[in-house]
Design a protein around this motif. Structure first.
Motif, PDB file in Angstrom:
ATOM      1  N   VAL A  54       0.883  -1.201   0.039  1.00 50.64           N
ATOM      2  CA  VAL A  54      -0.059  -0.113   0.053  1.00 50.64           C
ATOM      3  C   VAL A  54       0.844   1.299   0.046  1.00 50.64           C
ATOM      4  CG1 VAL A  54      -1.872   1.300   1.445  1.00 50.64           C
ATOM      5  CG2 VAL A  54      -1.874  -1.218   0.904  1.00 50.64           C
ATOM      6  N   TRP A  55       0.519   2.141  -0.855  1.00 47.97           N
ATOM      7  CA  TRP A  55       1.005   3.487  -1.018  1.00 47.97           C
ATOM      8  C   TRP A  55       0.315   4.347  -0.049  1.00 47.97           C
ATOM      9  CZ3 TRP A  55       2.482   6.196  -6.080  1.00 47.97           C
ATOM     10  CH2 TRP A  55       3.351   7.459  -5.802  1.00 47.97           C
ATOM     11  N   THR A  56      -1.130   4.654  -0.722  1.00 51.77           N
ATOM     12  CA  THR A  56      -2.110   5.644   0.174  1.00 51.77           C
ATOM     13  C   THR A  56      -3.087   4.703   0.268  1.00 51.77           C
ATOM     14  OG1 THR A  56      -1.159   7.782  -0.594  1.00 51.77           O
ATOM     15  CG2 THR A  56      -3.574   7.692   0.362  1.00 51.77           C
ATOM     16  N   GLY A  57      -3.701   4.451   1.386  1.00 54.33           N
ATOM     17  CA  GLY A  57      -4.919   3.726   1.745  1.00 54.33           C
ATOM     18  C   GLY A  57      -6.122   4.462   1.101  1.00 54.33           C
ATOM     19  N   PHE A  58      -7.084   3.538   0.625  1.00 51.88           N
ATOM     20  CA  PHE A  58      -8.395   3.806  -0.134  1.00 51.88           C
ATOM     21  C   PHE A  58      -9.008   4.871   0.952  1.00 51.88           C
ATOM     22  CE2 PHE A  58     -12.609   3.509  -1.688  1.00 51.88           C
ATOM     23  CZ  PHE A  58     -12.290   3.712  -3.107  1.00 51.88           C
ATOM     24  N   ASP A  59      -8.758   4.769   2.216  1.00 51.26           N
ATOM     25  CA  ASP A  59      -9.525   5.678   3.016  1.00 51.26           C
ATOM     26  C   ASP A  59      -8.602   6.870   3.485  1.00 51.26           C
ATOM     27  OD1 ASP A  59     -12.011   4.298   3.370  1.00 51.26           O
ATOM     28  OD2 ASP A  59     -10.664   2.770   4.679  1.00 51.26           O
ATOM     29  N   GLY A  60      -7.681   7.196   2.636  1.00 46.01           N
ATOM     30  CA  GLY A  60      -6.735   8.444   2.963  1.00 46.01           C
ATOM     31  C   GLY A  60      -5.795   7.952   3.894  1.00 46.01           C
ATOM     32  N   PRO A  61      -5.596   9.169   4.753  1.00 46.46           N
ATOM     33  CA  PRO A  61      -6.065  10.536   4.512  1.00 46.46           C
ATOM     34  C   PRO A  61      -5.346  11.190   3.306  1.00 46.46           C
ATOM     35  CG  PRO A  61      -4.462  10.565   6.174  1.00 46.46           C
ATOM     36  CD  PRO A  61      -4.452   9.156   5.718  1.00 46.46           C
ATOM     37  N   LYS A  62      -6.037  12.366   2.822  1.00 42.74           N
ATOM     38  CA  LYS A  62      -5.421  12.801   1.803  1.00 42.74           C
ATOM     39  C   LYS A  62      -5.755  14.294   1.853  1.00 42.74           C
ATOM     40  CE  LYS A  62      -5.060  12.659  -3.579  1.00 42.74           C
ATOM     41  NZ  LYS A  62      -3.836  12.368  -3.239  1.00 42.74           N
ATOM     42  N   ASP A  63      -4.789  15.243   1.896  1.00 40.84           N
ATOM     43  CA  ASP A  63      -4.852  16.570   2.073  1.00 40.84           C
ATOM     44  C   ASP A  63      -5.494  17.290   0.919  1.00 40.84           C
ATOM     45  OD1 ASP A  63      -4.229  19.126   3.484  1.00 40.84           O
ATOM     46  OD2 ASP A  63      -2.648  19.311   1.923  1.00 40.84           O
ATOM     47  N   ASP A  64      -6.294  18.511   1.118  1.00 37.95           N
ATOM     48  CA  ASP A  64      -7.041  19.065   0.038  1.00 37.95           C
ATOM     49  C   ASP A  64      -7.876  18.137  -0.777  1.00 37.95           C
ATOM     50  OD1 ASP A  64      -7.685  21.576  -0.920  1.00 37.95           O
ATOM     51  OD2 ASP A  64      -6.307  21.398  -2.815  1.00 37.95           O
ATOM     52  N   ALA A  65      -8.421  17.212  -0.168  1.00 35.93           N
ATOM     53  CA  ALA A  65      -9.371  16.251  -0.750  1.00 35.93           C
ATOM     54  C   ALA A  65     -10.762  16.388  -0.367  1.00 35.93           C
ATOM     55  CB  ALA A  65      -9.043  14.749  -0.676  1.00 35.93           C
ATOM     56  N   THR A  66     -11.888  15.914  -1.158  1.00 35.96           N
ATOM     57  CA  THR A  66     -13.177  16.113  -0.636  1.00 35.96           C
ATOM     58  C   THR A  66     -13.498  14.526  -0.380  1.00 35.96           C
ATOM     59  OG1 THR A  66     -13.929  15.919  -3.066  1.00 35.96           O
ATOM     60  CG2 THR A  66     -13.728  17.946  -1.996  1.00 35.96           C
ATOM     61  N   ASP A  67     -14.740  14.438   0.384  1.00 36.77           N
ATOM     62  CA  ASP A  67     -15.234  13.083   0.864  1.00 36.77           C
ATOM     63  C   ASP A  67     -14.088  11.953   1.406  1.00 36.77           C
ATOM     64  OD1 ASP A  67     -17.620  14.373  -0.161  1.00 36.77           O
ATOM     65  OD2 ASP A  67     -17.331  13.637  -1.993  1.00 36.77           O
ATOM     66  N   VAL A  68     -13.280  12.305   1.726  1.00 36.56           N
ATOM     67  CA  VAL A  68     -12.111  11.537   2.268  1.00 36.56           C
ATOM     68  C   VAL A  68     -11.568  12.282   3.744  1.00 36.56           C
ATOM     69  CG1 VAL A  68     -10.295  12.251   0.815  1.00 36.56           C
ATOM     70  CG2 VAL A  68     -10.202   9.999   2.021  1.00 36.56           C
ATOM     71  N   SER A  69     -11.077  11.537   4.694  1.00 40.41           N
ATOM     72  CA  SER A  69     -10.513  12.416   5.678  1.00 40.41           C
ATOM     73  C   SER A  69      -9.387  13.083   5.421  1.00 40.41           C
ATOM     74  CB  SER A  69     -10.026  11.179   6.617  1.00 40.41           C
ATOM     75  OG  SER A  69      -9.510  11.965   7.926  1.00 40.41           O
ATOM     76  N   ASN A  70      -9.314  14.456   5.854  1.00 41.06           N
ATOM     77  CA  ASN A  70      -8.292  15.358   5.575  1.00 41.06           C
ATOM     78  C   ASN A  70      -7.158  15.524   6.877  1.00 41.06           C
ATOM     79  OD1 ASN A  70      -8.688  18.270   3.361  1.00 41.06           O
ATOM     80  ND2 ASN A  70      -9.845  15.979   3.311  1.00 41.06           N
ATOM     81  N   THR A  71      -7.909  14.834   7.988  1.00 40.10           N
ATOM     82  CA  THR A  71      -6.978  14.802   9.152  1.00 40.10           C
ATOM     83  C   THR A  71      -6.277  13.460   9.669  1.00 40.10           C
ATOM     84  OG1 THR A  71      -8.885  14.441  10.613  1.00 40.10           O
ATOM     85  CG2 THR A  71      -8.540  16.510  10.305  1.00 40.10           C
ATOM     86  N   GLY A  72      -6.945  12.365   8.905  1.00 40.58           N
ATOM     87  CA  GLY A  72      -6.356  11.192   9.339  1.00 40.58           C
ATOM     88  C   GLY A  72      -7.330  10.150  10.239  1.00 40.58           C
ATOM     89  N   PHE A  73      -8.519  10.838  10.384  1.00 36.76           N
ATOM     90  CA  PHE A  73      -9.488  10.476  11.490  1.00 36.76           C
ATOM     91  C   PHE A  73     -10.943  10.528  10.807  1.00 36.76           C
ATOM     92  CE2 PHE A  73      -6.109  12.437  13.994  1.00 36.76           C
ATOM     93  CZ  PHE A  73      -5.471  11.174  14.388  1.00 36.76           C
TER      94      PHE A  73
END
Length: 610
Positions: free
Chosen positions: A418-437
C-alpha cells in the motif's frame, strides 16, 4: 337555478322528521379536524405532541452534518461549495434562537386543553399539560443559553385591534429569572410525568430532572465564571449576567436533581466487554439503560442521513458524497492513556526523531477506550471490516525520510504494498478524511444505513446518564464536596481505566472528561461559553492547536536492511482545506437579537457588544 334547488332542499329538510335536530347540517367535516376532535382525542393529541417534540431545537445536534466542524473537534471535508465551514468566524448572530411562534403554539395548546378537553380523563389531561410545559421550558432553556434573558410569555398575546400594540410588547426577563422559571416548571410537573417513565422519547420525570440538572449547572457556571472576568458581561437591567451570590444555590439544585436521577432506574451502559465497542454501542444500539430522553428515528418512517454523509470512504454504498467530518488531532489527544498520562500522541522522541511503530495502530495503544467509540483511527475496523487509513510511504533518502503520497487512493507503491490507503487521509481532498481520522460516534453500522434509500434510524440523545454523572461531579466539586471524584472515576472505569484511577480532581480534569465523554453530542460549544473560556480556546491564533484543526498522517517506512523497514511513522499536519483559526469574540457569548424583533418591540434591550 342553483339557488332555487338549494332552497327546495333546505325546505324539504326542515319539513322532514330526520332533520329536526339539524343532523344533516351538523355533520363533522371530512377535510379538517375540529377542536372537539383534537382536544378530546388522546391519539390526535399524541400526534400533536410528536410534532412539538420534533421541533425541539439544537445547535449542532440532531445529526446536522457539518455543524460540528464549526468547533475545534473537527473540520469539513465534504463538498467544496460548503468549505466555508473551514473559513469560519463566529458572527454576532451565531447560535441565535428566538422562536416565539413555537411558544405561542404551546401556550395556545395549553389553554385549549384546559378549556376544551372535556372528554379526557384527569390523568390524560394532566400528562399532556405536563408534557407541553416541559417542551416550553426546554425551548426557554435553548433561548436563554444563547440569548440571555428573554421575554417570559406563558399565555397567548392577543391583539385587540385598538391601534395600541404596547400590551403585546413584553420586555426581556432577567437572565436568572428565565433559569428560575425552568426550575419551577420542572418541580411543578415532574411527578405528573411519571406515567411516561418507561418512555425514552417522551418527557418523563427523569427527563424533567435532567433538564433541571443541566440548566441549573449552566446558571451556576454563569453566576460564578462571568463574575470572575475582569469585565463581567452584563446589562444594567440584568437581562445578561447572573449575580455571583446565586452560584451555590444553582449548583445545589443541579446536584440534587442529578443525584435523584443517579439513584433512579438508569445505569451506565456496560453490555459489551470490549470497552471501546461498548461506548459506541451505547448510542447506536437503542438498547440498555443509559439514555434518559432521546429523539427517535425509525426506518421507513423518519430517518436521518448522518451515516450517509459520514460513512468511511471505502464503505460508501450508493453515496455521492461521504466522510464530510474529519475529527481533529486536538480531540484525539484529549483522550488520556490508561496509565493516567496525558493523551498527546508520541510521534517523535525528545530529540525530534520519528518514533517507528510496528503496527499502524500502535501509536494509539492503551488509550481511553472512548476514543475507539468516538473516532475511527488507523488500524481499527468498522462494520467488521478493516479501515484502510495510511497517508503514504516514508522513503529513507540521503539521511532523512521523504514523505510521499499517492495521487490515487488505494494505489500500491513500487514494492507492491500500500502506498496511500483507500480511506486516505489525503490533504485538500473531498469526501475523504483530511486529518487522518473519521467520526464513528453515532454513525450507524446498520445494513444500508448509509444508502439514500434506507438511511439511518439510530437516535439522538437529548439526555443520558453519562452527562448526569458529569453534571453531578462538576456541581459537587464547585460546592467543595468530595463525592465528585466517585462520579468521574465511574465514567473512567467504564472507559477501561482501573477502578479509582484518579485520587484527586481539578476543574481542568472535569472539563476534559466532559469533552471526551460528550464529544459530538452538542455540549462543548455551550460548555466553553458558560465557563467563559470560549474566547480563550478559540482565540484566533494560527498557532493554537484548538483554534486550528490539525491532523496526523501515518506513513509506511521504506528503509531496506534497517530495523524500522515496514514500520510506521507519523507526521502532524495542518490540512490545506482548513483556512483560518476559529475566533470567538466577547460579543459571541450572547447572540445578537434580530433587528426585526428590536423594531417591533422597543422594550427589548440589545445584548452587550451588539
Amino acid at each position: 337555478m342553483k339557488k332555487f334547488y338549494i332552497s327546495i332542499a333546505l325546505l324539504a329538510c326542515l319539513s322532514m322528521n330526520s332533520c329536526k335536530h339539524n343532523e344533516w347540517f351538523e355533520r363533522d367535516p371530512k377535510s379538517m379536524i375540529t377542536d372537539d376532535q383534537l382536544w378530546n382525542s388522546p391519539t390526535l393529541l399524541t400526534s400533536l405532541m410528536a410534532n412539538y417534540y420534533n421541533r425541539l431545537p439544537a445547535l449542532h445536534g440532531l445529526f446536522n452534518t457539518g455543524g460540528t466542524t464549526e468547533i475545534d473537534d473537527a473540520m469539513w471535508s465534504g463538498h467544496r461549495d460548503q468549505n466555508w465551514h473551514n473559513d469560519f468566524q463566529f458572527g454576532d448572530d451565531y447560535g441565535r434562537y428566538w422562536d416565539y411562534g413555537f411558544i405561542r403554539d404551546i401556550n395556545l395548546s395549553l389553554e385549549n386543553i384546559e378549556k376544551l378537553s372535556l372528554k379526557l380523563t384527569s390523568a390524560q389531561k394532566r400528562l399532556f399539560i405536563a408534557e407541553l410545559r416541559y417542551i416550553r421550558a426546554f425551548v426557554y432553556f435553548e433561548m436563554v443559553k444563547r440569548m440571555g434573558g428573554v421575554p417570559l410569555v406563558t399565555t397567548q398575546l392577543v391583539y385587540d385591534f385598538s391601534g395600541d400594540p404596547t400590551p403585546l410588547q413584553v420586555p426581556r426577563a432577567k437572565e436568572y429569572e428565565v433559569y428560575d422559571f425552568i426550575f419551577q416548571e420542572m418541580e411543578a410537573i415532574k411527578e405528573d410525568l411519571k406515567d411516561n417513565n418507561a418512555s425514552k422519547t417522551r418527557a418523563n420525570k427523569y427527563a424533567a430532572l435532567a433538564l433541571e440538572s443541566r440548566a441549573m449547572l449552566y446558571a451556576a457556571s454563569i453566576a460564578k465564571y462571568n463574575n470572575l472576568m475582569s469585565s463581567p458581561i452584563s446589562t444594567p437591567g440584568g437581562e445578561v449576567g447572573i449575580p455571583a451570590a446565586m452560584a451555590n444555590s444553582y449548583y445545589t439544585k443541579s446536584l440534587n436533581a442529578s443525584k435523584e436521577i443517579i439513584s433512579g432506574p438508569y445505569a451506565l451502559f456496560n453490555e459489551n466487554a470490549d470497552k471501546g465497542a461498548n461506548f459506541y454501542d451505547m448510542l447506536n444500539k437503542k438498547t440498555g439503560s443509559e439514555v434518559i430522553f432521546a429523539k427517535d428515528f425509525a426506518t421507513g418512517l423518519k430517518v436521518h442521513r448522518f451515516a450517509y454523509d459520514n460513512i468511511i470512504k471505502s464503505m460508501t454504498e450508493d453515496n455521492e458524497s461521504s466522510s464530510t467530518i474529519s475529527p481533529s488531532l486536538s480531540l484525539v489527544e484529549s483522550f488520556d492513556y490508561l496509565d493516567g498520562s496525558k493523551g498527546s500522541l508520541r510521534n517523535k522522541d525528545a530529540s525530534g526523531n520519528y518514533i517507528a511503530y510496528t503496527n499502524v495502530q500502535d501509536i494509539f495503544a492503551n488509550k481511553d477506550a472512548r476514543l475507539y467509540g468516538t473516532v475511527i483511527y488507523p488500524g481499527t475496523a468498522f462494520k467488521n471490516n478493516p479501515v484502510r487509513i495510511q497517508a503514504g510511504v516514508a522513503v529513507w533518502t540521503n539521511g532523512r525520510y521523504q514523505l510521499t503520497s499517492s495521487p490515487e487512493l488505494g494505489k500500491n507503491y513500487d514494492d507492491g504494498q500500500v502506498w496511500t490507503g483507500f480511506d486516505g487521509p489525503k490533504d485538500d481532498a473531498t469526501d475523504v478524511s483530511n486529518t487522518g481520522f473519521y467520526i464513528r460516534k453515532m454513525v450507524s453500522d446498520a445494513p444500508a444505513a448509509s444508502t439514500r434509500g434506507t438511511s439511518a434510524a439510530n437516535w439522538w440523545p437529548w439526555f443520558r446518564l453519562g452527562e448526569i454523572y458529569l453534571n453531578a461531579a462538576e456541581a459537587s466539586f464547585e460546592l467543595g464536596q468530595g463525592e465528585s471524584l466517585g462520579y468521574i472515576n465511574s465514567l473512567r472505569q467504564r472507559a477501561g481505566f482501573p477502578a479509582n484511577s484518579l485520587s484527586s480532581l481539578t476543574m481542568d480534569i472535569i472539563r476534559n472528561e466532559r469533552r471526551v465523554e460528550l464529544a459530538f453530542e452538542d455540549h462543548r460549544y455551550f460548555d466553553l461559553k458558560r465557563w467563559r473560556m470560549a474566547h480563550l480556546v478559540w482565540d484566533g491564533s494560527e498557532n493554537d492547536p484548538n483554534a486550528v484543526v490539525w491532523g496526523l498522517y501515518g506513513y509506511r517506512v521504506i528503509r531496506p536492511g534497517h530495523a524500522d523497514n515496514g514500520k510506521f511513522i507519523y507526521e502532524r499536519i495542518r490540512p490545506s482545506r482548513f483556512r483560518r483559526a476559529r475566533f470567538f469574540r466577547l460579543a459571541n457569548y450572547y447572540s445578537s437579537i434580530d433587528q426585526t424583533v428590536l423594531n417591533n418591540n422597543p422594550k427589548i434591550v440589545r445584548n452587550p457588544f451588539q
